[in-house]
Design an enzyme around this catalytic site. Structure first.
Site, mmCIF file in Angstrom:
data_model
loop_
_atom_site.group_PDB
_atom_site.id
_atom_site.type_symbol
_atom_site.label_atom_id
_atom_site.label_comp_id
_atom_site.label_asym_id
_atom_site.label_seq_id
_atom_site.Cartn_x
_atom_site.Cartn_y
_atom_site.Cartn_z
ATOM 1 N N TYR A 117 -8.581 0.619 -2.820
ATOM 2 C CA TYR A 117 -7.359 1.765 -2.693
ATOM 3 C C TYR A 117 -6.675 1.701 -4.048
ATOM 4 C CZ TYR A 117 -4.068 5.167 -1.117
ATOM 5 O OH TYR A 117 -3.543 6.105 -1.569
ATOM 6 N N GLN B 39 -5.941 8.819 4.537
ATOM 7 C CA GLN B 39 -7.100 9.920 4.850
ATOM 8 C C GLN B 39 -7.987 8.546 3.986
ATOM 9 O OE1 GLN B 39 -4.852 11.480 3.566
ATOM 10 N NE2 GLN B 39 -5.037 12.231 1.577
ATOM 11 N N ASN C 208 1.671 2.456 -0.422
ATOM 12 C CA ASN C 208 2.905 2.511 0.603
ATOM 13 C C ASN C 208 2.693 2.113 1.964
ATOM 14 O OD1 ASN C 208 1.170 4.489 1.245
ATOM 15 N ND2 ASN C 208 2.325 5.596 0.636
ATOM 16 N N SER D 256 5.394 -3.968 -3.000
ATOM 17 C CA SER D 256 5.472 -5.028 -4.116
ATOM 18 C C SER D 256 7.551 -5.511 -3.669
ATOM 19 C CB SER D 256 5.732 -4.139 -5.399
ATOM 20 O OG SER D 256 5.455 -5.077 -6.427
ATOM 21 N N GLN E 6 9.265 -5.006 -10.908
ATOM 22 C CA GLN E 6 9.406 -4.315 -10.179
ATOM 23 C C GLN E 6 10.518 -3.615 -9.296
ATOM 24 O OE1 GLN E 6 6.774 -6.315 -7.788
ATOM 25 N NE2 GLN E 6 6.333 -6.386 -10.052
ATOM 26 N N HIS F 7 8.457 0.085 -9.581
ATOM 27 C CA HIS F 7 7.497 0.500 -8.423
ATOM 28 C C HIS F 7 7.501 1.392 -7.333
ATOM 29 C CE1 HIS F 7 3.556 -2.025 -9.722
ATOM 30 N NE2 HIS F 7 4.153 -3.046 -9.700
ATOM 31 N N GLU G 161 5.773 -12.216 -2.269
ATOM 32 C CA GLU G 161 4.863 -11.833 -3.396
ATOM 33 C C GLU G 161 5.157 -12.779 -4.734
ATOM 34 O OE1 GLU G 161 2.372 -8.033 -4.979
ATOM 35 O OE2 GLU G 161 4.350 -7.464 -4.851
ATOM 36 N N HIS G 162 5.268 -11.911 -5.515
ATOM 37 C CA HIS G 162 5.659 -12.553 -6.346
ATOM 38 C C HIS G 162 7.132 -14.199 -6.713
ATOM 39 C CE1 HIS G 162 4.337 -8.711 -7.429
ATOM 40 N NE2 HIS G 162 2.492 -9.323 -8.397
ATOM 41 N N ASP H 224 0.579 -8.871 -13.463
ATOM 42 C CA ASP H 224 -0.250 -7.554 -13.372
ATOM 43 C C ASP H 224 -0.618 -6.909 -14.884
ATOM 44 O OD1 ASP H 224 1.584 -7.029 -11.528
ATOM 45 O OD2 ASP H 224 3.561 -6.350 -12.229
ATOM 46 N N GLU I 87 -21.612 -29.035 29.010
ATOM 47 C CA GLU I 87 -21.047 -27.921 28.689
ATOM 48 C C GLU I 87 -22.144 -26.796 29.503
ATOM 49 O OE1 GLU I 87 -18.906 -27.527 24.482
ATOM 50 O OE2 GLU I 87 -20.898 -26.029 25.200
ATOM 51 N N HIS J 129 -30.070 -24.425 25.909
ATOM 52 C CA HIS J 129 -29.187 -25.326 24.989
ATOM 53 C C HIS J 129 -30.326 -26.709 24.873
ATOM 54 C CE1 HIS J 129 -26.195 -21.719 24.184
ATOM 55 N NE2 HIS J 129 -26.280 -22.653 22.913
#
Length: 427
Positions: free
Chosen positions: A124, A186, A209, A233, A255, A258, A322-323, A356, A410, A415
């Site tokens: 994506y 979608q 997003n 971000s 950042q 973004h 994240e960063h 980046d 068991e 088995h």
């Protein structure tokens, strides 16, 4: 930015909250779109593209002609920059390849592990106000190195029903097999269920997003894996008096631009540094083309003063950025002991922008505190580890009795029988 001085540790969890909606706020919308895409396929995709992207797309697939046209539109200099970044990303991710690991655990029992590519992956790529063609390099390059056979890319169309030429150029350069003009919830639904045009995949990668993030999380309920919950971000900078205030401000703004739901944080042991960075932000913000977006993000962001490096590190690990940029005299302390961060940038001359785009590391990273339990995208993200074993006659004799005893304890008689029959055949 909001300035906070010496916050009490009891207040950290509230202080470090992200400006994001919860899954519950968005889930009903996502599931409604998922249901329609699952039952109506391309028809639902077209309808939601008209609703959210304000354009009617006749053909959801990008044609060869559109790709060729994009190649002619992109400047030579930008092509060279993209190719340089691609080369560095390839070098770093090829170095992550591992060999088969084989061990004889006991005489006659051989076990080994090998890695195999995920056959079908979906990428994506956000479009909108910032067409992130760099993310294609970060995802398609390791996917190809891993050996993924089908690489399907989804990105929202613009008002003319087209995808940004740089996205098309990068996708073609990196070996994407199908490019689809669809974005948002979608797109995730299409990759999850498949439609007449868009193939179903086994794993979905890429940022987006808050709606895309929740859609990815809910896709896992329908048998599709995801890279991680990668949402808006975020960046945290730790800086003392050895940092350059202009550099720090530029990183925070890089950042903030973004998206309006991005968040940036400055943690400092110097009140003067906080003051200088604040002045630099005001100066640099005024000339940014995306000033309105950055300004909104900055309003959700914070400058936090703490008394020493130990408190700073504890707070940073609690946030799990994240960063994470380290601009301090005692950088080794932070580099050696940071536990929760997606990607770390060290020193005054290592801007987050390098990661980046072109240094070679991957920029698809865990956000919203998920750096506490998730890694960023890497070569292994596109592969599965498979284990193998081969047992000889001597091997089944050596471990057979232990298997029988454990299976019986068991209460799993079949088995035990599977081993007993083999042992008796060897008497």
């Amino acid at each position: 930015m909001n300035k906070i001085y010496n916050p009490d540790k009891k207040e950290w969890s509230i202080l470090l909250q992200r400006p994001t909606q919860t899954v519950e706020d968005i889930e009903s919308t996502v599931l409604e779109i998922f249901d329609e895409v699952k039952s109506l396929g391309d028809t639902a995709i077209t309808r939601y593209t008209e609703k959210f992207d304000k354009v009617h797309v006749e053909d959801l697939m990008v044609s060869t002609e559109e790709i060729e046209e994009s190649t002619n539109v992109i400047s030579t200099k930008l092509k060279e920059a993209i190719q340089l970044a691609k080369s560095n990303i390839e070098k770093f991710h090829k170095a992550q390849k591992t060999k088969k690991i084989q061990v004889e655990t006991v005489e006659g029992v051989s076990c080994w592990q090998e890695k195999r590519p995920i056959q079908k992956v979906g990428l994506y790529i956000p479009g909108g106000t910032a067409p992130l063609f760099s993310t294609i390099l970060m995802l398609a390059v390791p996917a190809n190195i891993a050996g993924c056979k089908e690489i399907v890319l989804c990105s929202p169309p613009n008002k003319e029903g087209k995808i940004h030429p740089a996205i098309l150029y990068a996708a073609d350069l990196c070996g994407v097999t199908k490019i689809c003009k669809v974005g948002g919830i979608q797109a995730i639904a299409a990759l999850t269920f498949g439609t007449e045009t868009i193939p179903q995949v086994y794993k979905i990668f890429g940022p987006g997003n808050q709606f895309v993030t929740v859609a990815k999380q809910l896709a896992t309920k329908f048998g599709v894996a995801i890279d991680m919950p990668a949402g808006p971000s975020e960046l945290l900078v730790v800086a003392d008096d050895t940092a350059n205030p202009a550099f720090v401000a530029s990183d925070l703004l890089s950042q903030a631009e973004h998206g309006k739901d991005s968040q940036v944080i400055l943690v400092s042991t110097s009140k003067e540094m906080i003051h200088q960075v604040e002045k630099e932000i005001e100066k640099q913000l005024d000339v940014l083309p995306r000033k309105e977006i950055a300004e909104t993000a900055i309003s959700n962001s914070k400058m936090i003063y703490v008394e020493n490096d130990t408190i700073a590190l504890d707070l940073i690990n609690e946030y799990g950025p994240e960063h994470f940029i380290v601009c301090v005299k005692n950088e080794e302390f932070y580099v050696d002991t940071i536990l929760n961060a997606g990607s770390v940038f060290i020193g005054n001359y290592t801007p987050e922008s390098a990661g980046d785009y072109a240094s070679g590391t991957n920029h698809t990273l865990p956000t919203n505190g998920y750096a506490k339990q998730y890694s960023g995208v890497n070569l292994d993200s596109f592969m599965k580890s498979m284990t193998f074993q081969k047992i000889s006659k001597d091997g089944i004799i050596n471990i057979g009795n232990a298997i029988e005893l454990m299976a019986e304890a068991e209460g799993l008689q079949a088995h035990k029988n599977a081993v007993t029959l083999r042992l008796e055949s060897l008497k």
